[in-house]
Design an enzyme around this catalytic site. Sequence first.
Site, PDB file in Angstrom:
ATOM      1  N   GLU A 134       0.853  -1.183   0.000  1.00 47.79           N
ATOM      2  CA  GLU A 134       0.000   0.000   0.000  1.00 47.79           C
ATOM      3  C   GLU A 134       0.891   1.236   0.000  1.00 47.79           C
ATOM      4  OE1 GLU A 134      -2.845   0.370   3.182  1.00 47.79           O
ATOM      5  OE2 GLU A 134      -3.661   2.213   2.349  1.00 47.79           O
ATOM      6  N   GLU A 311      -5.485  -2.877  12.643  1.00 45.81           N
ATOM      7  CA  GLU A 311      -5.200  -3.692  11.444  1.00 45.81           C
ATOM      8  C   GLU A 311      -6.196  -4.837  11.331  1.00 45.81           C
ATOM      9  OE1 GLU A 311      -3.302  -2.130   9.615  1.00 45.81           O
ATOM     10  OE2 GLU A 311      -2.324  -0.887  11.117  1.00 45.81           O
ATOM     11  N   HIS A 314      -9.497  -3.732   9.900  1.00 43.45           N
ATOM     12  CA  HIS A 314      -9.455  -3.495   8.453  1.00 43.45           C
ATOM     13  C   HIS A 314      -9.959  -4.708   7.663  1.00 43.45           C
ATOM     14  CE1 HIS A 314      -7.855   0.394   7.485  1.00 43.45           C
ATOM     15  NE2 HIS A 314      -6.700   0.236   8.084  1.00 43.45           N
TER      16      HIS A 314
END
Length: 896
Positions: A134, A311, A314
């Site tokens: 990313e 995280e 997500h």
Amino acid sequence: MAELAKDGTPATPRAIRLTDYRPPAYQVETVELRFELDPANTRVHCRMTVSRNPACKVQGHELNLYGKDVELVRLSVDGIERDKNTWVIDDETLTLSGMPERAVVEIETLIHPDSNTALEGLYVSSGMFCTQCEAEGFRRITWFPDRPDVMARYTTTLVAEKTNYPVLLSNGNPIKRGELDDGRHWATWEDPFPKPSYLFALVAGDLACIEGDFTTRSGRKVDIRIYVEHENRHKCEHAMDSIKQAMRWDEETFGREYDLDIFMIVAVNDFNMGAMENKGLNIFNSSCVLASPETATDADYYNIQSIIGHEYFHNWSGNRVTCRDWFQLSLKEGFTVYRDQEFSADLNSHPVKRINDVNILRAHQFAQDASPMAHPVRPDSYIEISNFYTVTVYNKGAEVVRMIRTLLGAETFRQGCDLYFERHDGQAVTTDDFVAAMEDASGIDLTRFKRWYSQAGTPVIDVEDHYDPQQQRYQLTLRQHCPATPGQADKKPFHIPLLTALLSGDGSPLPLQLEGTSDSMAPQHEMLLELFDQEQRFTFTGVAERPTPSLLRGFTAPVRLAIHRDEQTLAFLLANDSDPFNRWDAGQTLAVNVLLKLVDASQKQQTLDIDATVIEAFRATLNDPRLDMALIVQALSLPSEAYLADQSESVDVDAIHAARMYFRKTLAEQLYDDFARRYQALQSDAPYRFDANDMAQRSLKNLCLSWMMETEKQQARELCVQQFEQSSNMTDTLAALSTLAQHDFPEREKALEDFYTQWKDDPQVVEKWFAIQAGSRLPETLQRVTALLEHPAFTLKNPNKVRALIGRFCQGNPVRFHAADGRGYRFLADRVLELDSMNPQIAARLVSALSRWKRYDPTRQHHMTQQLERILSHEPLSRDVFEIVSKSLDASPKIT
Ligand code: B3K
Ligand code: ZN
């Protein structure tokens, strides 16, 4: 690096615009990757099935692939090898024209992980292979339609030498493995969920594996694995607990279950940020996973829990439902920050979490909104997307989600989330889609609310009130305006939720009746006022006495409140407001007022003085037995120099520092006995536990110690050294060491030396050691920091070390960084130029410390712009640094 124009001269990097978004002409159905891993030359074979995208209205048959720093070895379409003449490469884009409706494209590339210092794509960290894709790192691995709206199913095979890389990991579930005759082995992973390339990950190395499991509420067993270097295997318990807590919490709070058979976290030492949510294989900066009581502080433990939560969350908010394009970044980041904030608050303390989050917002996001880098939560354009992983996209984005929750109510908001996940599962969508789900679930029109996504800047609300004792009416007039930001001179009014109460003389909230509404319902004592227009008046009836308004309770909107309140009113709110956030905020405003008066006096070279009532208010708070210890700590923590700077018309760093120091010293002298008593009473021999009560106790104890040390009394020095030498946990050791580091005592150097000798083999602790020295207010700090650049434990190649030493000095030590002769600025520019070719993302983060030059006096402005210009004239210059520097030099909006 800056692109070259056709004639070979550097071209100005181009801006990418939201209005130029077009769906891709081709979708990718499946991707099969094969990596022959070798640090110097890794061969990547990528086989993908592509097909025309029905959503693309343009009738072209062109397939666009993106690539950066990859050597293209071979390319074929449907088994037929293509040669160079059949494609066009322009900058990072390779265009293959004349493509059939559906085709198999095969590409072979060569990449060089061990010379990848940008830490994007595939690289080597402490001898292991790892990836960061990313936002646009996948294009450093192979030529690919590397954009988030291209979602595909991946199967990945890793081949590597067996002794150095016994562990081979990728996304999804492991399906096959085997050995080759040449000492290499291989493993194949299959990810059943379609995903964009930015969520791809692989890891190969010699790692210890810590195992756990979790049974989901539907009864599926999930294997949890944490991979770390062997010497760190004893530091994973907290991370393991945090994963299980996050899994349980997301089921209970959002109804979201984990979806693969295995969930993995890998810790790596060289990482550009905190962590990355790759599907099923989260990669973490070691500093955000590893913890033991001897090496990690309470703040580290707290941080680890929150980042692991972030995280993990997500997996739904980002992975199952992802972003259509990078302008939509806050769709996943704002929402996920909101989710991790609630997770931490539920597991620890809601008021403390809210106060900490608002502190970050006010000190950093409001400052960004008032800077040349100001941008909306959904930006309109960018030059380098890496520069937009900002407090605005993340933290203000979370505030926008929080406001939606406030407007809809908790239950309807949850229905809106369910609808959003259900409607868009497996899709790449926009912030408009998120808001539409919220509107559809609630029936509430959020059209005007959406301006929070498109307009930058922090709205200011002017408050005027009027009480009519005869009519028993109380009137609040609210007016909003928003300062201009780059490219946005005039703003339309925002839709602002303001939770409000009216307090009576004894502090109890009065029953509220708005004129023009029926009084059939049970009386409310707190009301959500919704401001849509530039000006609105709210009239309350049946108000028997002149009330004190308690506005913006819980900080229900990211705005500045412009309201005149005298010290008496603030002291009343500090003592009585039933909203814990507003109670704390009243105390902060009182402190800001006192500090800004001291700043003024210091500028005029008048004698500084603090009113006795202020000192007594502090004493009362410190000794209040009803107050939660964690809240006492918050109340006694003075507004930071950064926040005071934000509150000043123009920033006088020296006067702000002098005022704050005077305040601390005076208060410390006056309250020494109170602090000392509390410090002694809070001593404990209990073994370390990460627990809200124990943490509050340690933080109050250490706060007392740091105030006592301001007096420089012998007793305080002895206690501090004793705590440093005898403590068995890093929280207390580091608290003592950081306090010592602020004072020019002989004990200081010895403590710093002993600490390094004891911990030199632990990189996370060494990072703390660098940061403490870089954050010291002592005048020689820049010399110290410069010398530490040569220290054997320091390297510019490791982002954690850069952040600890250079980042801390330039972004966390205003009085030394902003030295009037400009030495701090030159130091920063030198480091930025050294780093730019190595790791442009980290260089760009650092250089933003110069962005707000207009806020300073003419001499400092001159020094800062000189360095910005020096950087800008450097060739070559990365897009990352170019964007921040060129925007900083453009006329910044006037701060109003
Ligand atoms: N999504 C990543 C951030 C990636 C940053 C890329 N430069 C971590 C997070 O916010 O969860
Ligand atoms: Zn995130």
